[in-house]
Design a protein around this motif. Sequence first.
Motif, PDB file in Angstrom:
ATOM      1  N   GLU A 118       1.251   0.819   7.229  1.00  0.00           N
ATOM      2  CA  GLU A 118       1.880   1.218   8.495  1.00  0.00           C
ATOM      3  C   GLU A 118       2.841   0.143   8.999  1.00  0.00           C
ATOM      4  OE1 GLU A 118      -1.822   4.005  10.169  1.00  0.00           O
ATOM      5  OE2 GLU A 118      -1.584   1.923  10.856  1.00  0.00           O
ATOM      6  N   CYS A 119       2.475  -1.116   8.838  1.00  0.00           N
ATOM      7  CA  CYS A 119       3.360  -2.210   9.252  1.00  0.00           C
ATOM      8  C   CYS A 119       4.604  -2.278   8.382  1.00  0.00           C
ATOM      9  CB  CYS A 119       2.603  -3.536   9.209  1.00  0.00           C
ATOM     10  SG  CYS A 119       1.368  -3.721  10.508  1.00  0.00           S
ATOM     11  N   LEU A 120       4.453  -2.015   7.087  1.00  0.00           N
ATOM     12  CA  LEU A 120       5.628  -1.970   6.216  1.00  0.00           C
ATOM     13  C   LEU A 120       6.550  -0.837   6.620  1.00  0.00           C
ATOM     14  CD1 LEU A 120       4.251  -2.631   2.599  1.00  0.00           C
ATOM     15  CD2 LEU A 120       5.413  -4.229   4.126  1.00  0.00           C
ATOM     16  N   GLN A 121       5.981   0.291   7.001  1.00  0.00           N
ATOM     17  CA  GLN A 121       6.803   1.409   7.480  1.00  0.00           C
ATOM     18  C   GLN A 121       7.647   1.001   8.679  1.00  0.00           C
ATOM     19  OE1 GLN A 121       3.935   4.693   8.070  1.00  0.00           O
ATOM     20  NE2 GLN A 121       5.289   5.875   6.755  1.00  0.00           N
ATOM     21  N   GLU A 122       7.096   0.150   9.500  1.00  0.00           N
ATOM     22  CA  GLU A 122       7.784  -0.256  10.723  1.00  0.00           C
ATOM     23  C   GLU A 122       8.792  -1.373  10.491  1.00  0.00           C
ATOM     24  OE1 GLU A 122       6.616  -1.653  15.305  1.00  0.00           O
ATOM     25  OE2 GLU A 122       5.038  -1.267  13.807  1.00  0.00           O
ATOM     26  N   PHE A 123       8.471  -2.331   9.610  1.00  0.00           N
ATOM     27  CA  PHE A 123       9.289  -3.539   9.509  1.00  0.00           C
ATOM     28  C   PHE A 123       9.949  -3.765   8.144  1.00  0.00           C
ATOM     29  CE2 PHE A 123       5.975  -4.585  12.714  1.00  0.00           C
ATOM     30  CZ  PHE A 123       6.810  -4.752  13.812  1.00  0.00           C
ATOM     31  N   SER A 124       9.449  -3.137   7.073  1.00  0.00           N
ATOM     32  CA  SER A 124      10.009  -3.374   5.730  1.00  0.00           C
ATOM     33  C   SER A 124       9.890  -2.104   4.901  1.00  0.00           C
ATOM     34  CB  SER A 124       9.278  -4.524   5.029  1.00  0.00           C
ATOM     35  OG  SER A 124       9.456  -5.743   5.705  1.00  0.00           O
ATOM     36  N   VAL A 125      10.634  -1.108   5.294  1.00  0.00           N
ATOM     37  CA  VAL A 125      10.478   0.213   4.695  1.00  0.00           C
ATOM     38  C   VAL A 125      10.879   0.241   3.222  1.00  0.00           C
ATOM     39  CG1 VAL A 125      12.792   1.035   5.328  1.00  0.00           C
ATOM     40  CG2 VAL A 125      10.895   2.673   5.113  1.00  0.00           C
ATOM     41  N   ASN A 126      11.672  -0.733   2.768  1.00  0.00           N
ATOM     42  CA  ASN A 126      12.112  -0.762   1.368  1.00  0.00           C
ATOM     43  C   ASN A 126      11.236  -1.649   0.488  1.00  0.00           C
ATOM     44  OD1 ASN A 126      14.388   0.959   1.743  1.00  0.00           O
ATOM     45  ND2 ASN A 126      15.499  -0.751   2.663  1.00  0.00           N
ATOM     46  N   ALA A 127      10.153  -2.142   1.035  1.00  0.00           N
ATOM     47  CA  ALA A 127       9.258  -3.015   0.251  1.00  0.00           C
ATOM     48  C   ALA A 127       8.618  -2.243  -0.903  1.00  0.00           C
ATOM     49  CB  ALA A 127       8.179  -3.604   1.145  1.00  0.00           C
ATOM     50  N   LYS A 128       8.349  -2.958  -1.983  1.00  0.00           N
ATOM     51  CA  LYS A 128       7.605  -2.395  -3.102  1.00  0.00           C
ATOM     52  C   LYS A 128       6.132  -2.759  -2.938  1.00  0.00           C
ATOM     53  CE  LYS A 128      11.647  -2.829  -6.061  1.00  0.00           C
ATOM     54  NZ  LYS A 128      12.265  -3.519  -7.219  1.00  0.00           N
ATOM     55  N   VAL A 129       5.260  -1.831  -3.301  1.00  0.00           N
ATOM     56  CA  VAL A 129       3.821  -2.040  -3.090  1.00  0.00           C
ATOM     57  C   VAL A 129       3.094  -2.025  -4.433  1.00  0.00           C
ATOM     58  CG1 VAL A 129       1.733  -1.170  -1.982  1.00  0.00           C
ATOM     59  CG2 VAL A 129       3.951  -0.946  -0.811  1.00  0.00           C
ATOM     60  N   PHE A 130       2.383  -3.118  -4.692  1.00  0.00           N
ATOM     61  CA  PHE A 130       1.548  -3.224  -5.888  1.00  0.00           C
ATOM     62  C   PHE A 130       0.099  -3.419  -5.447  1.00  0.00           C
ATOM     63  CE2 PHE A 130       5.750  -4.492  -7.216  1.00  0.00           C
ATOM     64  CZ  PHE A 130       5.881  -3.955  -8.481  1.00  0.00           C
ATOM     65  N   VAL A 131      -0.797  -2.702  -6.095  1.00  0.00           N
ATOM     66  CA  VAL A 131      -2.224  -2.808  -5.787  1.00  0.00           C
ATOM     67  C   VAL A 131      -2.962  -3.267  -7.039  1.00  0.00           C
ATOM     68  CG1 VAL A 131      -4.307  -1.598  -5.067  1.00  0.00           C
ATOM     69  CG2 VAL A 131      -2.108  -1.008  -4.029  1.00  0.00           C
ATOM     70  N   LEU A 132      -3.725  -4.342  -6.890  1.00  0.00           N
ATOM     71  CA  LEU A 132      -4.522  -4.852  -8.005  1.00  0.00           C
ATOM     72  C   LEU A 132      -5.996  -4.569  -7.730  1.00  0.00           C
ATOM     73  CD1 LEU A 132      -2.809  -8.318  -8.638  1.00  0.00           C
ATOM     74  CD2 LEU A 132      -2.048  -6.029  -9.262  1.00  0.00           C
ATOM     75  N   ILE A 133      -6.594  -3.744  -8.550  1.00  0.00           N
ATOM     76  CA  ILE A 133      -8.034  -3.504  -8.479  1.00  0.00           C
ATOM     77  C   ILE A 133      -8.661  -4.593  -9.331  1.00  0.00           C
ATOM     78  CG2 ILE A 133      -9.883  -1.818  -8.718  1.00  0.00           C
ATOM     79  CD1 ILE A 133      -7.638  -0.907  -6.868  1.00  0.00           C
ATOM     80  N   HIS A 134      -9.208  -5.604  -8.660  1.00  0.00           N
ATOM     81  CA  HIS A 134      -9.534  -6.865  -9.312  1.00  0.00           C
ATOM     82  C   HIS A 134     -11.018  -6.982  -9.669  1.00  0.00           C
ATOM     83  CE1 HIS A 134      -8.422 -10.780 -10.620  1.00  0.00           C
ATOM     84  NE2 HIS A 134      -9.095 -11.442  -9.704  1.00  0.00           N
ATOM     85  N   LYS A 135     -11.289  -7.921 -10.561  1.00  0.00           N
ATOM     86  CA  LYS A 135     -12.644  -8.208 -11.081  1.00  0.00           C
ATOM     87  C   LYS A 135     -13.209  -7.030 -11.872  1.00  0.00           C
ATOM     88  CE  LYS A 135     -13.569 -11.341  -7.185  1.00  0.00           C
ATOM     89  NZ  LYS A 135     -14.518 -11.750  -6.127  1.00  0.00           N
ATOM     90  N   SER A 170      -8.283  -8.838 -14.072  1.00  0.00           N
ATOM     91  CA  SER A 170      -9.377  -9.800 -14.122  1.00  0.00           C
ATOM     92  C   SER A 170      -8.784 -11.148 -14.504  1.00  0.00           C
ATOM     93  CB  SER A 170     -10.425  -9.377 -15.159  1.00  0.00           C
ATOM     94  OG  SER A 170     -11.305 -10.466 -15.449  1.00  0.00           O
ATOM     95  N   ILE A 171      -9.302 -12.226 -13.930  1.00  0.00           N
ATOM     96  CA  ILE A 171      -8.791 -13.545 -14.302  1.00  0.00           C
ATOM     97  C   ILE A 171      -9.252 -13.942 -15.693  1.00  0.00           C
ATOM     98  CG2 ILE A 171      -8.631 -14.366 -11.916  1.00  0.00           C
ATOM     99  CD1 ILE A 171     -11.194 -15.994 -12.414  1.00  0.00           C
ATOM    100  N   TRP A 172     -10.203 -13.197 -16.254  1.00  0.00           N
ATOM    101  CA  TRP A 172     -10.748 -13.528 -17.571  1.00  0.00           C
ATOM    102  C   TRP A 172     -10.061 -12.753 -18.682  1.00  0.00           C
ATOM    103  CZ3 TRP A 172     -13.508 -17.730 -17.103  1.00  0.00           C
ATOM    104  CH2 TRP A 172     -14.168 -17.983 -15.905  1.00  0.00           C
TER     105      TRP A 172
END
Length: 316
Positions: A118-135, A170-172
Motif C-alpha cells: 500500500e505504501c508503494l502504491q502511494e509513494f513508489s508506484v513503479n517499484a519492482k517487488v521481489f518476495v523471498l520465501i526463505h529458509k 536458503s543461505i545453505w
Amino acid sequence: MYPSSTNDEAIIKRKVLLMGPGGAGKTSMRSIIFANFVARDTSNFTKTVNVENSSVRFLGNLALNLWDCGGQRQFMTSYFVLAEKEHIFSNVAVLIFVFDIQSNTRKDDLEVYKKCIECLQEFSVNAKVFVLIHKMDLLPKDQRDAVFEQRVNQLKELSFEFKITCFQTSIWEETLYKAWSKIVYSLIPNADTIRAHLNEFMNITEAEEVVLFEKATFLDISHTTQDRSLEMFSDRQRFERISNIIKMFKLSCMKSGTSLQSMRVHNSDFDAFIYEFTNNTYIMVIISDPSVQTATTLMNIRNARVHFENLLSNCI
C-alpha cells in the motif's frame, strides 16, 4: 579504461528496501551476497535495529542504496507512521520482502507485507517487488514446491497491481544467488544491450555458452547459450551453482593472501575458461569444439576486454 570518477552525476543510484519480520534472515543474506560472509558465519548476527543504510557499488557506476529495515514489531510499527513512511517508501526501485517459512506470526507478516504494498502504491508506484520465501531448507524436499506455490498465490492476492517475482531461498543453497542475480539484473540499465553483445562474442569465439559475473559478488549479471547446447546444459541452476562455488574458492584465495585471476576446467566434453575480464567483471567461456585452440580463446577474451569496458561504462 572504466571510469573511476567520483562525480555523483556519473553514478546511477537505486534505492532497495529489504523488509520482513525479525529473524527472517535479511541481514544474513545481505552479508553473504555483498560482504563476503559464508553461511556458517552468520549465526551470531545481532538483530537489525531500526533501519540500517548501506551503499554498495555494483559494476562501477551503479550504486545500490540498501535499506535493511529491522523486523521487530516496535520498528515495523514506526515504518507506517505518516512522516516516516514517506521517507522510507519514496523513490524505491525495488522492494525485497523476506518471509520465514517457519514463522509463527504468519498472519502478522502478511499484514505487514500488505502495508508495504500500500505504501508503494502511494509513494513508489513503479517499484519492482521481489518476495523471498526463505529458509526453505527446513522443509522436506517433497513438500517445498507445493508450500511455495500456495504462499505465492496468497501473496499475489495482496499485491494489487504489482507484478511480484517470488523465489525459494536458503543461505545453505545456491538458490540465494539465483534470487539476488535476478534482482540485481532488474536494476541494470540496458541489460538487453549487454546480453546482445555477449551473444555476439559467443558466436565469434565459437563458444557454447558465455557468462558475465560481477567481480565482487560473483552474481550472474548476463549470460547467453547456443540453442544447440541447451540439451548439453540441462541444469537450470548451473549459473547459481557456479557463482557459489567460484565465490567460495575466491574467498579461500583471499584468506591465503592471493587472488583469483583465471581458472581453466577441462574434461572430455568441454573446456571452461574463467578469467578476470573488465575492471568489475569476470567472464566464463565454455568451448566444446576440440578444433578451437586454447590460445585462440584466450586471445579473444583479451581482445574483447576494451570493448566491454566501454560498453559497460556507456550502459550503466
